[in-house]
Design a protein around this motif. Sequence first.
Motif, PDB file in Angstrom:
ATOM      1  N   TYR A   1      10.679  47.562  11.929  1.00 16.42           N
ATOM      2  CA  TYR A   1      12.031  46.641  11.235  1.00 16.42           C
ATOM      3  C   TYR A   1      11.582  45.970   9.954  1.00 16.42           C
ATOM      4  CZ  TYR A   1      15.421  43.136  10.690  1.00 16.42           C
ATOM      5  OH  TYR A   1      16.316  42.305  10.236  1.00 16.42           O
ATOM      6  N   MET A   2      11.958  46.150   8.855  1.00 14.61           N
ATOM      7  CA  MET A   2      11.791  45.303   7.948  1.00 14.61           C
ATOM      8  C   MET A   2      13.022  44.835   7.002  1.00 14.61           C
ATOM      9  SD  MET A   2       9.554  46.615   4.423  1.00 14.61           S
ATOM     10  CE  MET A   2       9.754  45.812   2.786  1.00 14.61           C
ATOM     11  N   SER A   3      13.194  43.522   6.946  1.00 11.73           N
ATOM     12  CA  SER A   3      14.452  42.972   6.296  1.00 11.73           C
ATOM     13  C   SER A   3      14.258  42.530   4.848  1.00 11.73           C
ATOM     14  CB  SER A   3      14.675  41.623   7.229  1.00 11.73           C
ATOM     15  OG  SER A   3      13.992  40.572   6.676  1.00 11.73           O
TER      16      SER A   3
ATOM     17  N   LYS B   1      13.919  39.712   3.737  1.00 12.00           N
ATOM     18  CA  LYS B   1      13.171  38.809   3.582  1.00 12.00           C
ATOM     19  C   LYS B   1      11.552  38.957   3.744  1.00 12.00           C
ATOM     20  CE  LYS B   1      15.297  34.556   4.887  1.00 12.00           C
ATOM     21  NZ  LYS B   1      15.408  33.477   6.098  1.00 12.00           N
TER      22      LYS B   1
ATOM     23  N   ALA C   1       9.285  39.207   5.709  1.00 13.08           N
ATOM     24  CA  ALA C   1       8.763  38.479   6.902  1.00 13.08           C
ATOM     25  C   ALA C   1       7.133  38.536   6.730  1.00 13.08           C
ATOM     26  CB  ALA C   1       9.347  39.452   8.097  1.00 13.08           C
ATOM     27  N   LEU C   2       6.684  38.327   5.414  1.00 10.19           N
ATOM     28  CA  LEU C   2       5.299  37.867   5.626  1.00 10.19           C
ATOM     29  C   LEU C   2       4.954  36.500   5.642  1.00 10.19           C
ATOM     30  CD1 LEU C   2       4.419  40.321   2.821  1.00 10.19           C
ATOM     31  CD2 LEU C   2       3.791  40.626   5.116  1.00 10.19           C
TER      32      LEU C   2
ATOM     33  N   ALA D   1       4.863  46.376   8.698  1.00 11.21           N
ATOM     34  CA  ALA D   1       5.981  46.628   9.427  1.00 11.21           C
ATOM     35  C   ALA D   1       5.786  47.977  10.098  1.00 11.21           C
ATOM     36  CB  ALA D   1       7.277  46.505   8.813  1.00 11.21           C
TER      37      ALA D   1
END
Lengths: 324, 379
Positions: free
Chosen positions: A94-96, A98, A100-101, A162
């Motif tokens: 999943y990658m949004s 944002k 997410a790092l 991801a």
Amino acid sequence: MTREGEVHGIPADPSAAISVRGLTKTFGNFTAVDGIDLDVPRGQVFGFLGPNGSGKTTTIRILTGTSAPRRGQALVLGEDVVAHPERVRPRIGYMSQKFALFEDLTVDENLRFYAGVYALDPAVFAARRRYILEMADLQGRERELTRNLSVGWRQRLALGTATIHEPALFFLDAPTSGVDPVARRQFWDLLYELAGRGVTLFVTTHYMEEASHCHRLAFIYRGRIVAEGSPSEIRANLSTQRVYDVTVRDADLALSWLETADGIAEAYLSGAALHAVIDRGVDRGAGALRDRLVAAGFADAVVVSVEPTIEDVFVNLVSRERGA
Amino acid sequence: MSGAGVRIGAVVRKEFIHVGRDPRLLAVVLIMPIIQLLLFAYAISFDVRHLPTVVVDLDHTPDSAAYLRAYEASGLFDVVGHGADPTAVDTAFDRNEAQVAVIVPAGFAASLARGEQAQVGVLVDGSEPNSARVAQTYSMALNQLYGRALAVEWASTQGVDLGQIGLVEPRLRTWYNPDRASSIFLVPGLMVVIIMIVTAQQTAVTLVREREQGTAEQLMVSPLRRIELMVGKLTPWVIMAFLDIVVIAVLGVVLFGVPMRGDPVALAVGATLFVASCLGIGLIVSAVAPSLDTANMAAFLVAFLPAFLLSGFAFALDQIPPVLEWISRLFPARYMVTISRSVLLKGAGFPEVWPQVAALAAYALISLLIAVRLHGRRA
Ligand SMILES: Nc1ncnc2c1ncn2[C@@H]1O[C@H](COP(=O)(O)OP(=O)(O)OP(=O)(O)O)[C@@H](O)[C@H]1O
Ligand SMILES: [Mg+2]
């Protein structure tokens, strides 16, 4: 094109990457996802499009097992994701938008963290790390803080982390928003590479030109699927209409004129130009439209007949839904 | 290692890297305890009235009775008990029933009658820093007044020069803290404040930050379970809290000579339950706070302020308004302050502090249950 309800009766398909029947999600009185059916074949790039607030993220949350639907069935990689999200999670990514790092962690520390989260074997991790650093063009920058990477690099690193566990199905929620067109193109190249290795991609996007990158598309509007099919099938929706590209200096004024003018089914901004849609029955060609514009005071108007884009189709679908 | 172990380990390692990269956080965790210890080593005196006092009259004369009545009449001391002998003082102090004891030894009236210095013992419970200091000042002033009155009375009947006579000389002893080194009182209370900040505040903030960054969303889609994420994120703070306890205790013993008289097991059990309560509070805040700023502010309100103001650390609990005293019961800090002071300074063990330990156990259980429910609901 498949309208909602047409596949009702056909049971969910466990061999598909995603198979959804009658999926509904409500927030109080508000229905964010309204009984949708979807089938995403394995190994495809599936584009999930729709305007802001149409229910894309809500759908992805259900499909990744982080949100429970009110009603309906959702099979992801053959498993009932509502009942057993834990069976699905090791095999999906999943990658949004944002990314997410962890910005205060280095490239390597981010990779190591996600490797730990997926409990990767050290040997597997070493191989994946090498691959991701090369894919994201980050060799030699392993010890740099993520915060100091520019957006394009960060996005590729996020893609790498991801997918560190090599998921069979990868969800991307508006992964390219806020990224410049060049970086966006590079990013899509990487997505193709993933798809080429058999990964199913489920991508939402606001950028209509990205729709043509997909094998299949579904268009969601106000929680309902209003169109589904390959890009050319989607375009066939406008076979009874013609689309004209109108270039004029005072676009705002011309737009309000077009919106009220007789015989114009639809008018809207498309990039720097205007698009006017005219039913074939009343269409009298580009020259006729230009003459009318000149007569209305837009002497510099240039009118060209164009092939309808995916965006044209969606603008029309949305206006049909509104009218309905 | 099991999958869960690997996943939690990854979170713990990441969390330690965050702390290492954040100088402000590092300062909060490592330097603040030391600074606070030094800062409060010389505590400011606060207004103290109605000190619970126990009196012991071994002289049984009208003079001794009159002397003791003066304490009551002053309004500064509330006589809560009359003891038959000095052991009553110990009992009253142990039960936290009194903070001051006045002992009039046998021969008090006789010494005065002979024109000699009469001696009285004023004992102050040294584990309450402000009360101890203020009680001392008050009783000195009182004795001077009373001494003069006695002298005047005596002089007027005997016709002797005032300068020659003996006065009542209070012999002040601080029962539990003979040197009344103020830092000693502060060490046990400071421990509590620091634990509260390091655990409750950081717990509240660290989970909300993850949510705000969008990384929580990413992790929710991974095999990392919610409980594993929580355990992983909280473990470093628990470790650091206990590290701080050790640092403060060592500093307290080495620099300030804190005696550590009581049962260390009681202290450890109390501290563990207290840390669990703080985690519960932090988790509740993180579950309901919509943003990092709110979380920070809420944590400040429910963790730092009560620990600082309503725990008996800065203000003795029987000196604050009743409403605040009642509110202080809603926060775990006051129970822990009592436990650590009793154990470190008074030589207490489970028999003395079990009510506080029980209160913390209940607090930990309830707050963690609420926290788990709230976090479960968010899904
Ligand atoms: N937790 C929630 N509570 C209430 N309403 C919600 C919640 N989550 C989403 N919604 C509403 O549901 C609708 C669909 O939201 P969703 O995020 O799925 O849209 P989206 O298609 O992803 O939009 P965007 O393109 O802007 O990301 C919106 O109207 C949104 O306000
Ligand atoms: Mg969205």
